[in-house]
Design an enzyme around this catalytic site. Sequence first.
Site, PDB file in Angstrom:
ATOM      1  N   THR A  97       0.879  -1.178   0.000  1.00  0.00           N
ATOM      2  CA  THR A  97       0.000   0.000   0.000  1.00  0.00           C
ATOM      3  C   THR A  97       0.912   1.222   0.000  1.00  0.00           C
ATOM      4  O   THR A  97       1.620   1.478   0.978  1.00  0.00           O
ATOM      5  CB  THR A  97      -0.908   0.025   1.240  1.00  0.00           C
ATOM      6  N   LYS A 172      -7.446   1.866  -3.005  1.00  0.00           N
ATOM      7  CA  LYS A 172      -7.081   1.424  -1.649  1.00  0.00           C
ATOM      8  C   LYS A 172      -7.240   2.576  -0.643  1.00  0.00           C
ATOM      9  O   LYS A 172      -7.625   2.368   0.511  1.00  0.00           O
ATOM     10  CB  LYS A 172      -5.638   0.900  -1.660  1.00  0.00           C
ATOM     11  N   LYS A 240       0.421   5.328   8.060  1.00  0.00           N
ATOM     12  CA  LYS A 240       1.026   5.548   6.736  1.00  0.00           C
ATOM     13  C   LYS A 240      -0.083   5.682   5.687  1.00  0.00           C
ATOM     14  O   LYS A 240      -0.089   6.622   4.890  1.00  0.00           O
ATOM     15  CB  LYS A 240       1.945   4.370   6.394  1.00  0.00           C
TER      16      LYS A 240
HETATM   17  P1  NAP Z   1       5.256  -6.429   7.551  1.00  0.00           P
HETATM   18  O1  NAP Z   1       4.811  -7.696   8.208  1.00  0.00           O
HETATM   19  O2  NAP Z   1       5.856  -5.367   8.388  1.00  0.00           O
HETATM   20  O3  NAP Z   1       6.272  -6.832   6.401  1.00  0.00           O
HETATM   21  C1  NAP Z   1       6.945  -5.857   5.639  1.00  0.00           C
HETATM   22  C2  NAP Z   1       7.870  -6.576   4.692  1.00  0.00           C
HETATM   23  O4  NAP Z   1       8.583  -5.607   3.923  1.00  0.00           O
HETATM   24  C3  NAP Z   1       8.935  -7.408   5.407  1.00  0.00           C
HETATM   25  O5  NAP Z   1       9.221  -8.523   4.603  1.00  0.00           O
HETATM   26  C4  NAP Z   1      10.125  -6.432   5.449  1.00  0.00           C
HETATM   27  O6  NAP Z   1      11.376  -7.089   5.566  1.00  0.00           O
HETATM   28  C5  NAP Z   1       9.985  -5.801   4.086  1.00  0.00           C
HETATM   29  N1  NAP Z   1      10.660  -4.494   3.990  1.00  0.00           N
HETATM   30  C6  NAP Z   1      10.282  -3.342   4.587  1.00  0.00           C
HETATM   31  N2  NAP Z   1      11.134  -2.350   4.252  1.00  0.00           N
HETATM   32  C7  NAP Z   1      12.044  -2.891   3.422  1.00  0.00           C
HETATM   33  C8  NAP Z   1      13.180  -2.364   2.745  1.00  0.00           C
HETATM   34  N3  NAP Z   1      13.517  -1.075   2.841  1.00  0.00           N
HETATM   35  N4  NAP Z   1      13.908  -3.201   1.991  1.00  0.00           N
HETATM   36  C9  NAP Z   1      13.553  -4.518   1.889  1.00  0.00           C
HETATM   37  N5  NAP Z   1      12.493  -5.069   2.509  1.00  0.00           N
HETATM   38  C10 NAP Z   1      11.758  -4.259   3.269  1.00  0.00           C
HETATM   39  O7  NAP Z   1       4.050  -5.749   6.745  1.00  0.00           O
HETATM   40  P2  NAP Z   1       2.728  -6.420   6.155  1.00  0.00           P
HETATM   41  O8  NAP Z   1       1.680  -6.407   7.203  1.00  0.00           O
HETATM   42  O9  NAP Z   1       3.065  -7.678   5.431  1.00  0.00           O
HETATM   43  O10 NAP Z   1       2.317  -5.277   5.107  1.00  0.00           O
HETATM   44  C11 NAP Z   1       2.996  -5.130   3.867  1.00  0.00           C
HETATM   45  C12 NAP Z   1       2.236  -4.118   3.012  1.00  0.00           C
HETATM   46  O11 NAP Z   1       0.904  -4.573   2.816  1.00  0.00           O
HETATM   47  C13 NAP Z   1       2.148  -2.734   3.664  1.00  0.00           C
HETATM   48  O12 NAP Z   1       2.225  -1.744   2.677  1.00  0.00           O
HETATM   49  C14 NAP Z   1       0.779  -2.760   4.310  1.00  0.00           C
HETATM   50  O13 NAP Z   1       0.244  -1.447   4.436  1.00  0.00           O
HETATM   51  C15 NAP Z   1       0.006  -3.597   3.317  1.00  0.00           C
HETATM   52  N6  NAP Z   1      -1.171  -4.306   3.863  1.00  0.00           N
HETATM   53  C16 NAP Z   1      -1.092  -4.992   5.043  1.00  0.00           C
HETATM   54  C17 NAP Z   1      -2.222  -5.638   5.539  1.00  0.00           C
HETATM   55  C18 NAP Z   1      -2.203  -6.402   6.856  1.00  0.00           C
HETATM   56  O14 NAP Z   1      -3.279  -6.762   7.358  1.00  0.00           O
HETATM   57  N7  NAP Z   1      -1.030  -6.697   7.440  1.00  0.00           N
HETATM   58  C19 NAP Z   1      -3.425  -5.594   4.830  1.00  0.00           C
HETATM   59  C20 NAP Z   1      -3.460  -4.929   3.615  1.00  0.00           C
HETATM   60  C21 NAP Z   1      -2.333  -4.278   3.145  1.00  0.00           C
HETATM   61  P3  NAP Z   1      11.939  -7.543   7.023  1.00  0.00           P
HETATM   62  O15 NAP Z   1      11.333  -8.887   7.273  1.00  0.00           O
HETATM   63  O16 NAP Z   1      13.404  -7.575   6.869  1.00  0.00           O
HETATM   64  O17 NAP Z   1      11.477  -6.500   8.014  1.00  0.00           O
END
Ligand code: NAP
Length: 292
Positions: A97, A172, A240
């Site tokens: 997102t 979104k 965010k």
């Molecule tokens: P998360 O669990 O915090 O995972 C983030 C991922 O991105 C991890 O694999 C992290 O690596 C990687 N990452 C972050 N910064 C990076 C960088 N600079 N370089 C390389 N890798 C990087 O987040 P999430 O919940 O999966 O969410 C991911 C996206 O989907 C976000 O944009 C969020 O807004 C969106 N989203 C989430 C949900 C939800 O319910 N969780 C629902 C809809 C949309 P590391 O493992 O090394 O930290």
Amino acid sequence: MAKVAFLGLGVMGYPMAGHLRQQGHEVTVYNRTQAKAQAWVKEYGGCACATPKEAAIGQDMVFVCVGNDDDLRQVILGTDGALHGMAAGAILVDHTTASADAAREIAAALSAHSVAFLDAPVSGGQAGAENGVLTVMVGGDADIFAAVKPVIAAYARSAELMGPVGAGQLTKMVNQICIAGVVQGLAEALSFAENAGLNGEKVVEVISKGAAQSWQMENRYKTMLQGQYEFGFAVDWMRKDLNIALNEARRNGASLPLTALVDQFYAEVQAMGGNRWDTSSLMARQRKLQSK
Ligand code: NAP
């Protein structure tokens, strides 16, 4: 079957990449913290690479699901970014997102290398990713979307093309604006029920069959009543997203007073230590106010 890479194995990316593999696609993964990539390979097979560039080499499609605009730029355009590994004719699908501006900027950079781009943020949360029933909102060209749609069906119940690049992210934003108001309303309603001496569970059993029903009510009321927030969609991510929507609204002239207010409430949840709590933790703020 497609030959793909998945970059970013977080709460969402880990199970999404798993579904691709379970559907029989050839999947290479990259995660910044390599232990997660190793765990994924142990669970699903496939292989892990040390950089996005390495993971992207020779793939038909590269999927990304990282945190925010800057993370996206780093993983795609950085020195070891996917762009430098992708061949002409390949497709990059971004499930992060992020802002519509970032989507347009990255699409332009990839286009200069004849690589196609779709912005494809998702809705449905952690459970939606784990159960393979996400909703995907897509921006980009129709022929590129047609090529990708059967592949993302591995983890999507619904995927729709909303317009040109950026339109997926704009859709979104609409989704997140809706959620902000609904979750705060639910937190206020449940805390009102508690103060009124009602049985919260019984109240929801009754009102969830009527006009007050929502996804948040169905999926979050129990944990809100129990005060459990250590799961799900992190408050940091919600802030965010709301800031992305508020910035876009400043440009397009939309009035979002409720979204701006709930964003401030989430800032208070962060100050309570809730950065990684689920967005339903607005309930924790309500309870704190009421205990004063
Ligand atoms: P998360 O669990 O915090 O995972 C983030 C991922 O991105 C991890 O694999 C992290 O690596 C990687 N990452 C972050 N910064 C990076 C960088 N600079 N370089 C390389 N890798 C990087 O987040 P999430 O919940 O999966 O969410 C991911 C996206 O989907 C976000 O944009 C969020 O807004 C969106 N989203 C989430 C949900 C939800 O319910 N969780 C629902 C809809 C949309 P590391 O493992 O090394 O930290």
